[in-house]
Design a protein around this motif. Structure first.
Motif, PDB file in Angstrom:
ATOM      1  N   THR B  73       0.780  -1.204  -0.021  1.00  0.00           N
ATOM      2  CA  THR B  73       0.162   0.194  -0.045  1.00  0.00           C
ATOM      3  C   THR B  73       0.933   1.066  -0.076  1.00  0.00           C
ATOM      4  O   THR B  73       0.402   2.364  -0.433  1.00  0.00           O
ATOM      5  CB  THR B  73      -1.197   0.081   1.297  1.00  0.00           C
ATOM      6  N   GLU B  74       2.235   1.184   0.269  1.00  0.00           N
ATOM      7  CA  GLU B  74       2.976   2.392   0.416  1.00  0.00           C
ATOM      8  C   GLU B  74       3.129   2.771  -0.873  1.00  0.00           C
ATOM      9  O   GLU B  74       3.435   4.136  -1.150  1.00  0.00           O
ATOM     10  CB  GLU B  74       4.143   1.976   0.824  1.00  0.00           C
ATOM     11  N   ASP B  75       3.118   2.011  -2.185  1.00  0.00           N
ATOM     12  CA  ASP B  75       3.111   2.348  -3.411  1.00  0.00           C
ATOM     13  C   ASP B  75       1.834   2.692  -4.085  1.00  0.00           C
ATOM     14  O   ASP B  75       1.585   2.763  -5.444  1.00  0.00           O
ATOM     15  CB  ASP B  75       4.045   1.390  -4.314  1.00  0.00           C
ATOM     16  N   LEU B  76       0.709   2.813  -3.437  1.00  0.00           N
ATOM     17  CA  LEU B  76      -0.617   2.771  -3.883  1.00  0.00           C
ATOM     18  C   LEU B  76      -1.015   4.344  -3.565  1.00  0.00           C
ATOM     19  O   LEU B  76      -0.978   4.567  -2.325  1.00  0.00           O
ATOM     20  CB  LEU B  76      -1.448   1.734  -3.499  1.00  0.00           C
ATOM     21  N   ARG B  77      -1.706   4.922  -4.350  1.00  0.00           N
ATOM     22  CA  ARG B  77      -2.320   6.095  -4.374  1.00  0.00           C
ATOM     23  C   ARG B  77      -3.715   5.897  -3.707  1.00  0.00           C
ATOM     24  O   ARG B  77      -4.498   5.172  -4.191  1.00  0.00           O
ATOM     25  CB  ARG B  77      -2.263   7.017  -5.486  1.00  0.00           C
ATOM     26  N   CYS B  78      -3.937   6.749  -2.467  1.00  0.00           N
ATOM     27  CA  CYS B  78      -5.427   6.766  -2.088  1.00  0.00           C
ATOM     28  C   CYS B  78      -6.052   7.962  -3.063  1.00  0.00           C
ATOM     29  O   CYS B  78      -5.731   9.088  -3.307  1.00  0.00           O
ATOM     30  CB  CYS B  78      -5.498   7.350  -0.772  1.00  0.00           C
ATOM     31  N   LEU B  79      -7.262   7.294  -3.746  1.00  0.00           N
ATOM     32  CA  LEU B  79      -7.987   8.186  -4.485  1.00  0.00           C
ATOM     33  C   LEU B  79      -8.539   9.261  -3.938  1.00  0.00           C
ATOM     34  O   LEU B  79      -9.329  10.187  -4.693  1.00  0.00           O
ATOM     35  CB  LEU B  79      -8.895   7.381  -5.478  1.00  0.00           C
ATOM     36  N   VAL B  80      -8.911   9.125  -2.675  1.00  0.00           N
ATOM     37  CA  VAL B  80      -9.858  10.144  -2.243  1.00  0.00           C
ATOM     38  C   VAL B  80      -8.969  11.422  -1.817  1.00  0.00           C
ATOM     39  O   VAL B  80      -9.266  12.582  -1.991  1.00  0.00           O
ATOM     40  CB  VAL B  80     -10.621   9.604  -0.966  1.00  0.00           C
ATOM     41  N   CYS B  81      -7.994  11.142  -1.070  1.00  0.00           N
ATOM     42  CA  CYS B  81      -6.720  12.099  -0.584  1.00  0.00           C
ATOM     43  C   CYS B  81      -5.696  11.827  -1.378  1.00  0.00           C
ATOM     44  O   CYS B  81      -4.837  10.933  -0.904  1.00  0.00           O
ATOM     45  CB  CYS B  81      -6.636  11.972   0.911  1.00  0.00           C
ATOM     46  N   GLN B  82      -5.640  12.407  -2.658  1.00  0.00           N
ATOM     47  CA  GLN B  82      -4.649  12.035  -3.476  1.00  0.00           C
ATOM     48  C   GLN B  82      -3.360  12.273  -3.265  1.00  0.00           C
ATOM     49  O   GLN B  82      -2.414  11.468  -4.051  1.00  0.00           O
ATOM     50  CB  GLN B  82      -5.147  12.691  -4.983  1.00  0.00           C
TER      51      GLN B  82
END
Lengths: 175, 227
Positions: B73-82
């Motif tokens: 998850t460290e390399d994944l973007r949160c789409l809500v809080c970008q």
């Protein structure tokens, strides 16, 4: 030449910045466009013993609207959805996303119910299949069950008139 | 829990040990007493609190799954809080994704499969590390192209500057002209000096000189000005 080069560089930069500023970072292009809509079988909100399957809608153009009673922006778009439903142009189905059944029902009673049926997605599992990351979102699904358009955020008069309704009309013409 | 506080106690004792070398015996005993009392005072509420608090509950049931999940998850973007990764974000969306990743890890999915699952739903945008594609070529090579262009421009600019400086060979006439100019300059300076010495009524610098008697400093100043 001495002045043209910096001017040219400035113009290029200005164009990039202008385009960059006018883009909306929330409008993330969905990879699901032109792909089959993920199938789901969920309980209906009003008839809690009845299971609705997305396969039932094969052969017609329909809208899937992701909504929740806790979602404030849903209230903005709701009158438009009610209007669209009353026009009889297209059947609208609701995906009640991470909501409580009782409050969801109250909400529909209060604001009007545009949905042929609303299905319940309490833990958001179907929402994730559809790539939902904000509510409301609206999907236009064609007769073959393929997603043709995704509206991120509330539908507006503008998006309905210029994109969604013309698209629905066009899709309905196809066999 | 008690072990945790032991280093603290040792520290205090060490401090009091240092003090022995500095202070007289009498004050040492007083000092030790005070420190002991302070320690006792500090320990007592803690040991009482110890009874009330339990061991912290582990964050995840399975630390190994949690470790893999966090790495992913460290390399994944949160789409809500970008601007946050899913690992950092406390948004509902990120909670869901973390939950799903945990479930998939339990279901023996490989990292690649999990990433594919997410990309299928949210697109490349969910990745902080974008894949090489026709649409991302500019993203990957843009900086390199920009660097090459800038380097080329810099080299060209510096070369241009060097070319602007030309070796000039002076003709005989020009050299003479220069010599005359230098001579007249010399002549002016010496002329001024003479005038200063004569204390004549010349317009150049006589007004101040007449009012104030000349001292050495101002004379040097005037000379400097003229040169």
């Amino acid at each position: 030449m001495r002045y043209l080069l910096p001017l040219f560089a400035f113009l290029v930069l200005a164009v990039f910045l202008f385009v960059g500023l006018s883009l909306n970072p929330r409008q993330v292009p969905s990879p699901l466009i032109d792909k089959p809509a993920p199938e789901f079988e969920l309980y209906s909100l009003h008839e809690s013993d009845k299971i609705f399957s997305s396969k039932e809608n094969l052969g017609k153009v329909w809208l899937l609207n992701v909504w929740a009673s806790w979602c404030v922006a849903c209230r903005d778009e709701h009158p438009l959805l009610v209007q669209l439903a009353n026009s009889g142009l297209v059947p609208i189905y609701g995906l009640n996303y991470k909501d409580e059944n009782t409050t969801a029902k109250q909400w529909l009673k209060h604001f009007g119910d545009p949905y042929i049926a609303s299905v319940v997605d309490p833990d958001g599992a179907v929402g994730i299949d559809y790539g939902v990351y904000g509510v409301p979102e609206t999907y236009v699904i064609d007769k073959q069950g393929i997603i043709r358009h995704k509206q991120i955020g509330p539908v507006t008069v503008d998006s309905l008139q210029n994109k969604i309704i013309p698209l629905i009309v066009e899709l309905q013409k196809q066999t | 829990m008690k072990n945790l506080f032991n280093p603290f106690v040792h520290d205090s004792v060490r401090v009091s040990g240092d003090m022995i070398t500095l202070k007289s015996r009498k004050s040492v005993s007083v000092c030790c007493m005070t420190i002991m009392m302070v320690i006792l005072y500090m320990l007592s509420p803690v040991s009482r609190a110890e009874v009330e608090y339990k061991e912290a509950i582990p964050v995840a049931e399975n630390p190994e799954i949690e470790k893999r999940m966090l790495a992913l998850t460290e390399d994944l973007r949160c789409l809500v809080c970008q601007n946050e990764s899913i690992a950092d974000s406390r948004a509902d969306f990120s909670n869901d994704i973390r939950r799903i990743i945990r479930e998939q890890i339990k279901a023996n999915k490989t990292d690649k499969e999990i990433i594919e699952f997410l990309v299928d739903r949210y697109g490349d945008f969910v990745l902080y590390n974008p894949p090489m594609k026709t649409t991302t070529v500019l993203l990957w090579f843009g900086p390199l192209i920009f660097f090459i262009f800038s380097a080329w421009f810099l080299v060209k600019y510096l070369k241009g500057r060097r070319l602007e400086i030309k070796e000039v060979t002076l003709s005989e006439a020009e050299l003479q002209k220069a010599a005359v100019l230098l001579d007249t300059n010399q002549a002016m300076v010496t002329g001024n000096q003479r005038r200063e010495n004569d204390n004549s009524n010349n317009q150049d610098n006589s007004s101040t000189q007449e009012q104030h008697p000349m001292d050495d400093a101002s004379a040097r100043e005037n000379k400097g000005n003229n040169v």
